[in-house]
Design an enzyme around this catalytic site. Sequence first.
Site, PDB file in Angstrom:
ATOM      1  N   GLU A 200       0.192  -1.070  -0.218  1.00 48.54           N
ATOM      2  CA  GLU A 200      -0.273   0.096  -0.180  1.00 48.54           C
ATOM      3  C   GLU A 200       0.324   1.288  -0.437  1.00 48.54           C
ATOM      4  O   GLU A 200       0.713   2.392  -0.068  1.00 48.54           O
ATOM      5  CB  GLU A 200      -0.704   0.019   1.220  1.00 48.54           C
ATOM      6  CG  GLU A 200      -2.047  -0.861   1.134  1.00 48.54           C
ATOM      7  CD  GLU A 200      -1.919  -2.405   1.283  1.00 48.54           C
ATOM      8  OE1 GLU A 200      -0.419  -2.329   2.012  1.00 48.54           O
ATOM      9  OE2 GLU A 200      -2.477  -3.486   1.468  1.00 48.54           O
TER      10      GLU A 200
ATOM     11  N   HIS B 199     -10.073  -4.513  10.704  1.00 51.20           N
ATOM     12  CA  HIS B 199     -10.608  -4.047   9.699  1.00 51.20           C
ATOM     13  C   HIS B 199     -11.992  -3.830  10.261  1.00 51.20           C
ATOM     14  O   HIS B 199     -12.692  -3.498   8.976  1.00 51.20           O
ATOM     15  CB  HIS B 199     -11.083  -5.626   9.059  1.00 51.20           C
ATOM     16  CG  HIS B 199      -9.819  -6.300   8.688  1.00 51.20           C
ATOM     17  ND1 HIS B 199      -8.717  -6.573   9.644  1.00 51.20           N
ATOM     18  CD2 HIS B 199      -9.519  -6.986   7.435  1.00 51.20           C
ATOM     19  CE1 HIS B 199      -7.532  -7.273   8.419  1.00 51.20           C
ATOM     20  NE2 HIS B 199      -8.213  -7.815   7.647  1.00 51.20           N
TER      21      HIS B 199
HETATM   22  C1  LIG Z   1      -2.403  -4.177   4.702  1.00 53.54           C
HETATM   23  C2  LIG Z   1      -3.701  -5.411   4.376  1.00 53.54           C
HETATM   24  N1  LIG Z   1      -3.567  -5.177   2.598  1.00 53.54           N
HETATM   25  C3  LIG Z   1      -4.174  -5.802   1.687  1.00 53.54           C
HETATM   26  C4  LIG Z   1      -4.975  -6.558   2.970  1.00 53.54           C
HETATM   27  C5  LIG Z   1      -6.293  -8.172   2.654  1.00 53.54           C
HETATM   28  N2  LIG Z   1      -5.313  -9.551   2.093  1.00 53.54           N
HETATM   29  C6  LIG Z   1      -6.169 -10.059   3.261  1.00 53.54           C
HETATM   30  S1  LIG Z   1      -5.300 -11.891   3.026  1.00 53.54           S
HETATM   31  C7  LIG Z   1      -4.150 -10.634   1.859  1.00 53.54           C
HETATM   32  C8  LIG Z   1      -3.490 -12.020   0.948  1.00 53.54           C
HETATM   33  C9  LIG Z   1      -2.215 -12.407   1.390  1.00 53.54           C
HETATM   34  O1  LIG Z   1      -1.418 -13.561   0.729  1.00 53.54           O
HETATM   35  P1  LIG Z   1      -0.485 -13.881   1.825  1.00 53.54           P
HETATM   36  O2  LIG Z   1       0.717 -13.249   2.342  1.00 53.54           O
HETATM   37  O3  LIG Z   1      -0.003 -14.795   0.117  1.00 53.54           O
HETATM   38  O4  LIG Z   1      -0.561 -15.174   2.719  1.00 53.54           O
HETATM   39  P2  LIG Z   1      -1.547 -16.526   2.439  1.00 53.54           P
HETATM   40  O5  LIG Z   1      -2.985 -15.968   2.375  1.00 53.54           O
HETATM   41  O6  LIG Z   1      -1.468 -17.030   1.317  1.00 53.54           O
HETATM   42  O7  LIG Z   1      -2.045 -17.429   3.682  1.00 53.54           O
HETATM   43  C10 LIG Z   1      -5.112  -9.465   1.436  1.00 53.54           C
HETATM   44  C11 LIG Z   1      -4.318  -9.109  -0.420  1.00 53.54           C
HETATM   45  C12 LIG Z   1      -4.765  -7.250   4.359  1.00 53.54           C
HETATM   46  N3  LIG Z   1      -5.661  -7.920   5.561  1.00 53.54           N
HETATM   47  N4  LIG Z   1      -3.925  -6.109   4.903  1.00 53.54           N
END
Ligand SMILES: Cc1ncc(C[n+]2csc(CCOP(=O)(O)OP(=O)(O)O)c2C)c(N)n1
Lengths: 326, 364
Positions: free
Chosen positions: A60, A129
């Site tokens: 971000e 959130h």
């Molecule tokens: C700062 C932030 N941006 C966006 C999100 C929304 N979001 C939650 S999980 C995620 C994907 C994360 O993927 P990864 O780090 O690969 O973890 P996984 O879900 O595969 O365990 C996103 C975009 C968030 N929670 N926090």
Amino acid sequence: MPQLQFREAIREAMQEEMRRDDRVFLMGEEVAEYDGAYKVSQGMLAEFGPKRIIDTPISELGFSGIGVGAAMNGLIPIVEFMTFNFSIVGVDQILNNAAKIRYMSGGQVNMPIIFRGPNAAAGQLGATHSVAYESFFSYFPGLKVIYASEPYDAKGLLKSAIRDGNPIIFMESEQMYGLKGEVPEEEYLIPIGKGKIKREGDDVTIVAHGKMLYVARQAAEQLAKDGIECEIIDPRTIKPFDIDLVIESVKKTNRVVLVDESHPFGGVASEVGFLIQRDAFDYLDAPVQRVTLPDVPAPFAKNLYDIWFPDTKQVIAAVKAVTYTN
Amino acid sequence: MTKTADTAFTPTGFVYKSTVLPEATKKDHKKLGLSNDDVIALFKEMYLQRRFEERAAQMYQKGKFGGFLHLYIGQEAISSATNYVLQPDDDIITAYRDHGLGLVRGISPKAGMAELFGKGAGCSNGKGGSMHFFNAEQHFWGGHGIVGAHIPVGAGMAFANKYLDNGRISISFFGDGAVDQGALHEALNLAQLWKLPAIFAVENNGYSMGTAVQRHTATDIYKRALAYDMKHAVINGMDLFSMIDSLQQISKDVRENSIPYFVEIRTYRYKGHSMSDPGNYRTKEELDEFKQIDPIERLKTYMLDKKIIKQDEIDAIMDDINAEVLEAVEFADSTDFPDPDTLYDHIFTGEQLIHDHKKTTFLD
Ligand SMILES: Cc1ncc(C[n+]2csc(CCOP(=O)(O)OP(=O)(O)O)c2C)c(N)n1
Ligand SMILES: [Mg+2]
């Protein structure tokens, strides 16, 4: 008139402006190949291609800054946050760069950029959130803050925002994306900073924006059964705030309740309440009241969440307080 | 100009093979220092996580609870190996895909399930939900929802351990998506500069929501360590013994020499990102390929091959765990929601300061 979902109204605004102006592009997490985390940008990759509909990493701070730089250098970025809760990771770019660079350069630099996405609580998503950030962003000179509550307003305001030439925070809600409303086929714009009377009434003025509009409407309907007619004003834009519209209404009703999804300290209601008491003091028959979130982070448990989130009952109690009825 | 084919930013349009696993270790359990009972205990732990989440998903679909639900299914070898190798007072922190690590770190199935249901008996008193499992007493520091934000926090636990000279280390788990956050780089730099006894463990499961790792991050993830001259490893996270083998060496190095370590664990999540994910971004073939090498199934086969356990004993273990999880579901369903007054607890230690409460909420 066609009925559009809130998400479709926002999509149409972006599509129309992107067709009109090649400098406009959209970037954010999952906006392209996934068609949007909440399907706001569905189909836009197919229409505009990967140059203008850009999936970003979860960076971000980085992509907000890239938006700022691109805006300074001739483009009009629409930066989508999956929710405004995540904008906080990138907030330095918004508050220190987007909001201030034009001023610090003595007006040499333009900053036409939109930061948009869902804001505030959307059910049991927990403390991080669920934050309503409109008052937070409104604190800063150099930003305009829009928080629409209906598809018609959302489309007209987003189109104006994209053409405005300034940094704009444009807020939506996961829980409103599916709501339908009439949206004309022909093009229209809604001026930034103009509120709208969403229900007419003579007894009490209720000011409510975003999701709170719906809570206020339900309260007004129930109160009407008791013979109390509420006038509901949706400011639509938080900053600049259409205080004139509110004052005009207060001059008629002499009573006002502010319904605000922010926490109380320094929330939108505190500013608006101040302006009303200063500019309409002689017209008030009761102290200005507000219904806000409590000064407590969002809980997860359903029963706690339901207490935490402002509801119709609370608005009715506040209206009864300003009308001295029980 | 509305569509320009030639300029693009994020890579698009490939068919991906999101995760390439490194070779598994050749060592057997004896070589790694595990007794037969250790292997059986690890199997139980992995199977418990699996069943717990399968039931949780069912309950979610039945509408028993709301919010987000991110399942760890497929990644259980990582949590189990971690808990086996680390000392019980080493500090563990992770992101929102946290049920597996929570369960291995002492959260009972009942307390975990109750948290999902938002009940007062939940492991975070119903305040946190699925994304915020905590068991601070056993050094499981949550469950965090802002992607990347807890990575420096994990380094901070290591800072405290070094400061207190207590011999403990920390391990921070995060997804491949979190690698793209600036917080990671700041944490890596600080940890190396200050020689913090911290393991940074990426669970690279191939996807950040619907975005394949090749579409969201430049170059191989483990190379992040190179710029900081940090020791690093790439580990096969679908293989329990590989995880144990690597973590044994790494945790020893980190503890004895007070240094940070960066590990890229390659793994795969079988389920969607959360419950609302249609999964159009990956192929069924890819998913099946990883299910073929399921760490739990393979451990079962291994135990039978090595005559560690008999089939009927495995069946009995699985039956017991199934029963335990069902009991947890019943408990979660029937136990009380938190007392309404607890809404106002846990904000501060000591007196709860709540600004202008009654007059502004019109709550009685
Ligand atoms: C700062 C932030 N941006 C966006 C999100 C929304 N979001 C939650 S999980 C995620 C994907 C994360 O993927 P990864 O780090 O690969 O973890 P996984 O879900 O595969 O365990 C996103 C975009 C968030 N929670 N926090
Ligand atoms: Mg991932």
